[in-house]
Design a protein around this motif. Structure first.
Motif, PDB file in Angstrom:
ATOM      1  N   GLY A  71      13.392   5.013  -1.358  1.00 58.93           N
ATOM      2  CA  GLY A  71      13.810   6.191  -0.597  1.00 58.93           C
ATOM      3  C   GLY A  71      12.967   7.415  -0.856  1.00 58.93           C
ATOM      4  N   ASN A  72      12.094   7.344  -1.862  1.00 59.61           N
ATOM      5  CA  ASN A  72      11.246   8.481  -2.215  1.00 59.61           C
ATOM      6  C   ASN A  72       9.784   8.264  -1.863  1.00 59.61           C
ATOM      7  OD1 ASN A  72      13.660   9.126  -3.598  1.00 59.61           O
ATOM      8  ND2 ASN A  72      12.526  10.420  -4.999  1.00 59.61           N
ATOM      9  N   MET A  73       9.510   7.159  -1.158  1.00 60.37           N
ATOM     10  CA  MET A  73       8.101   6.864  -0.872  1.00 60.37           C
ATOM     11  C   MET A  73       7.935   6.246   0.508  1.00 60.37           C
ATOM     12  SD  MET A  73       7.481   3.480  -3.284  1.00 60.37           S
ATOM     13  CE  MET A  73       8.441   3.950  -4.714  1.00 60.37           C
ATOM     14  N   ARG A  74       6.709   6.296   0.988  1.00 63.46           N
ATOM     15  CA  ARG A  74       6.343   5.535   2.192  1.00 63.46           C
ATOM     16  C   ARG A  74       5.378   4.442   1.735  1.00 63.46           C
ATOM     17  NH1 ARG A  74       6.175  10.738   4.378  1.00 63.46           N
ATOM     18  NH2 ARG A  74       7.634  11.102   6.101  1.00 63.46           N
ATOM     19  N   ALA A  75       5.767   3.192   1.986  1.00 63.13           N
ATOM     20  CA  ALA A  75       4.935   2.068   1.584  1.00 63.13           C
ATOM     21  C   ALA A  75       4.736   1.136   2.774  1.00 63.13           C
ATOM     22  CB  ALA A  75       5.592   1.323   0.422  1.00 63.13           C
TER      23      ALA A  75
ATOM     24  N   GLY B 240      -0.320  -2.946   7.190  1.00 64.21           N
ATOM     25  CA  GLY B 240      -0.227  -1.904   8.199  1.00 64.21           C
ATOM     26  C   GLY B 240       1.160  -1.650   8.740  1.00 64.21           C
ATOM     27  N   ASN B 241       2.173  -2.384   8.241  1.00 63.29           N
ATOM     28  CA  ASN B 241       3.541  -2.220   8.717  1.00 63.29           C
ATOM     29  C   ASN B 241       4.400  -1.511   7.669  1.00 63.29           C
ATOM     30  OD1 ASN B 241       3.177  -3.712  11.207  1.00 63.29           O
ATOM     31  ND2 ASN B 241       3.044  -5.549   9.917  1.00 63.29           N
ATOM     32  N   TYR B 242       5.152  -0.522   8.119  1.00 67.72           N
ATOM     33  CA  TYR B 242       6.021   0.247   7.233  1.00 67.72           C
ATOM     34  C   TYR B 242       7.131  -0.639   6.658  1.00 67.72           C
ATOM     35  CZ  TYR B 242       9.752   3.360   5.790  1.00 67.72           C
ATOM     36  OH  TYR B 242      10.744   3.963   5.071  1.00 67.72           O
ATOM     37  N   ILE B 243       7.441  -0.452   5.374  1.00 66.69           N
ATOM     38  CA  ILE B 243       8.478  -1.242   4.702  1.00 66.69           C
ATOM     39  C   ILE B 243       9.700  -0.357   4.456  1.00 66.69           C
ATOM     40  CG2 ILE B 243       9.006  -2.731   2.742  1.00 66.69           C
ATOM     41  CD1 ILE B 243       5.944  -2.817   2.200  1.00 66.69           C
ATOM     42  N   GLU B 244      10.857  -0.767   4.971  1.00 67.40           N
ATOM     43  CA  GLU B 244      12.102  -0.034   4.738  1.00 67.40           C
ATOM     44  C   GLU B 244      12.446  -0.073   3.245  1.00 67.40           C
ATOM     45  OE1 GLU B 244      13.945   1.650   6.804  1.00 67.40           O
ATOM     46  OE2 GLU B 244      13.136   1.088   8.761  1.00 67.40           O
ATOM     47  N   PRO B 245      13.163   0.960   2.727  1.00 70.26           N
ATOM     48  CA  PRO B 245      13.465   1.025   1.292  1.00 70.26           C
ATOM     49  C   PRO B 245      14.116  -0.236   0.721  1.00 70.26           C
ATOM     50  CG  PRO B 245      14.053   3.088   2.345  1.00 70.26           C
ATOM     51  CD  PRO B 245      13.639   2.161   3.440  1.00 70.26           C
ATOM     52  N   LEU B 246      15.134  -0.775   1.392  1.00 71.95           N
ATOM     53  CA  LEU B 246      15.804  -1.969   0.882  1.00 71.95           C
ATOM     54  C   LEU B 246      14.868  -3.173   0.882  1.00 71.95           C
ATOM     55  CD1 LEU B 246      19.489  -2.094   2.199  1.00 71.95           C
ATOM     56  CD2 LEU B 246      18.712  -2.161  -0.169  1.00 71.95           C
TER      57      LEU B 246
ATOM     58  N   ASP C 222       0.845  -1.195   0.000  1.00 71.81           N
ATOM     59  CA  ASP C 222       0.000   0.000   0.000  1.00 71.81           C
ATOM     60  C   ASP C 222       0.882   1.247   0.000  1.00 71.81           C
ATOM     61  OD1 ASP C 222      -2.167   1.674   0.149  1.00 71.81           O
ATOM     62  OD2 ASP C 222      -2.603   1.287   2.259  1.00 71.81           O
ATOM     63  N   LEU C 223       0.763   2.079  -1.029  1.00 67.40           N
ATOM     64  CA  LEU C 223       1.532   3.317  -1.131  1.00 67.40           C
ATOM     65  C   LEU C 223       0.848   4.433  -0.351  1.00 67.40           C
ATOM     66  CD1 LEU C 223       3.955   4.800  -2.472  1.00 67.40           C
ATOM     67  CD2 LEU C 223       2.418   5.334  -4.380  1.00 67.40           C
ATOM     68  N   TYR C 224       1.562   5.014   0.613  1.00 65.11           N
ATOM     69  CA  TYR C 224       1.012   6.118   1.414  1.00 65.11           C
ATOM     70  C   TYR C 224       1.351   7.477   0.805  1.00 65.11           C
ATOM     71  CZ  TYR C 224      -0.620   3.402   5.469  1.00 65.11           C
ATOM     72  OH  TYR C 224      -1.307   2.553   6.311  1.00 65.11           O
ATOM     73  N   ASP C 225       2.579   7.647   0.357  1.00 65.90           N
ATOM     74  CA  ASP C 225       2.934   8.879  -0.357  1.00 65.90           C
ATOM     75  C   ASP C 225       4.197   8.642  -1.172  1.00 65.90           C
ATOM     76  OD1 ASP C 225       5.202   9.313   1.378  1.00 65.90           O
ATOM     77  OD2 ASP C 225       3.974  10.455   2.760  1.00 65.90           O
ATOM     78  N   ILE C 226       4.426   9.518  -2.146  1.00 63.38           N
ATOM     79  CA  ILE C 226       5.600   9.400  -3.007  1.00 63.38           C
ATOM     80  C   ILE C 226       6.033  10.784  -3.459  1.00 63.38           C
ATOM     81  CG2 ILE C 226       4.149   8.999  -5.067  1.00 63.38           C
ATOM     82  CD1 ILE C 226       6.483   7.083  -6.000  1.00 63.38           C
ATOM     83  N   LYS C 227       7.345  10.959  -3.571  1.00 65.43           N
ATOM     84  CA  LYS C 227       7.925  12.260  -3.898  1.00 65.43           C
ATOM     85  C   LYS C 227       8.558  12.196  -5.288  1.00 65.43           C
ATOM     86  CE  LYS C 227      11.789  13.145  -1.808  1.00 65.43           C
ATOM     87  NZ  LYS C 227      12.731  13.381  -0.710  1.00 65.43           N
ATOM     88  N   PHE C 228       8.234  13.171  -6.133  1.00 66.76           N
ATOM     89  CA  PHE C 228       8.780  13.239  -7.495  1.00 66.76           C
ATOM     90  C   PHE C 228       9.524  14.557  -7.707  1.00 66.76           C
ATOM     91  CE2 PHE C 228       4.690  10.827  -8.310  1.00 66.76           C
ATOM     92  CZ  PHE C 228       5.290   9.597  -8.543  1.00 66.76           C
ATOM     93  N   GLU C 229      10.356  14.556  -8.773  1.00 68.15           N
ATOM     94  CA  GLU C 229      10.960  15.795  -9.246  1.00 68.15           C
ATOM     95  C   GLU C 229      10.734  15.870 -10.749  1.00 68.15           C
ATOM     96  OE1 GLU C 229      14.838  16.999  -7.882  1.00 68.15           O
ATOM     97  OE2 GLU C 229      14.696  15.675  -6.136  1.00 68.15           O
ATOM     98  N   PHE C 230      10.559  17.096 -11.240  1.00 68.69           N
ATOM     99  CA  PHE C 230      10.317  17.310 -12.665  1.00 68.69           C
ATOM    100  C   PHE C 230      11.260  18.385 -13.194  1.00 68.69           C
ATOM    101  CE2 PHE C 230       6.375  15.632 -10.990  1.00 68.69           C
ATOM    102  CZ  PHE C 230       5.936  14.762 -11.980  1.00 68.69           C
ATOM    103  N   GLY C 231      11.403  18.402 -14.530  1.00 71.67           N
ATOM    104  CA  GLY C 231      12.220  19.430 -15.157  1.00 71.67           C
ATOM    105  C   GLY C 231      11.734  19.665 -16.573  1.00 71.67           C
TER     106      GLY C 231
END
Length: 227
Positions: A205-209, A213-219, A179-188
């Motif tokens: 590293g750019n999202m919270r997933a 109900g348990n948070y998943i570390e990036p790796l 479940d994706l809670y939020d995600i960060k993008f960059e544009f140009g």
């Protein structure tokens, strides 16, 4: 190769053909040794984080390419932890665009008077200025236009691309029960026509997933998703 920029999580080199090479590092953002994708400082180093981030990034950028969604991606070398990209000009000194599906992180810190933790949000798009000294302040459409950072027309393109790309990532993660809670993008902007494209990366590293109900570390996210 000419070093153009040393970033928190990757370094940028200019290639002889005019394209750029991103070198992914094992540093991740956080505070006091705890990972936080919204933090503006390097909080810790996780061995293998660079390649893990690149694997996910390559996966998602290639899906976006298939769907005709514009990005700066050309190709990636997982072993070298590098990605070759088209040159792109950032907005002002850089913007971060967050797509939020749940009330967590800085959204909850700011709006906790009204929001409950984990409350569903309808792909809420938030733009912040990349400004470490001022804690990456949020900025709205009118201010972006008035300050000459991007026009109102460009803002709407940015917002629609954010929702479109966020939906692709959310759908792919959901296939693995994530479940994706939020995600960060960059544009140009890229090319003579200044087309707005997704730049940077799409990684754990750019999202919270979360899963069950348990948070998943990036790796862990990379392992779970690409297993």
């Amino acid at each position: 190769m000419k070093l153009k920029y040393k970033g928190k999580t990757k370094d940028v080199y200019e290639l002889e053909d005019g394209n750029y090479l991103l070198q992914f590092k094992d540093d991740v953002t956080g505070v006091d040794g705890v990972f936080d994708p919204g933090a503006n400082t390097v909080g810790l180093t996780i061995e293998g984080a660079g390649r893990a981030g690149l694997r996910l990034t390559k996966f998602f950028f290639e899906i976006l390419k298939e769907k005709g969604i514009p990005t700066h991606y050309i190709n990636a070398d997982i072993e070298q932890a590098t990605m070759t990209v088209k040159p792109a000009e950032v907005f002002g000194k850089g913007l971060e665009v967050i797509c939020r599906y749940r009330a967590v992180g800085s959204f909850l810190r700011r709006y906790g008077l009204y929001a409950k933790e984990g409350q569903p949000l309808d792909a809420f798009v938030e733009v912040t200025l990349k400004d470490d000294d001022r804690q990456d302040p949020p900025i709205n459409e009118d201010a972006l236009d008035m300050l000459g950072i991007l026009s109102k027309e460009e803002y709407h393109v940015l917002k629609e691309l954010t929702k479109q790309i966020g939906a692709v990532v959310k759908e792919e993660l959901a296939k693995k029960g994530i479940d994706l809670y939020d995600i960060k993008f960059e544009f140009g902007r890229t090319g003579k026509d200044k087309q707005i494209v997704l730049i940077d990366e799409i990684s754990g590293g750019n999202m919270r997933a979360y899963k069950d109900g348990n948070y998943i570390e990036p790796l862990e996210l990379e392992k779970m998703f690409l297993a």
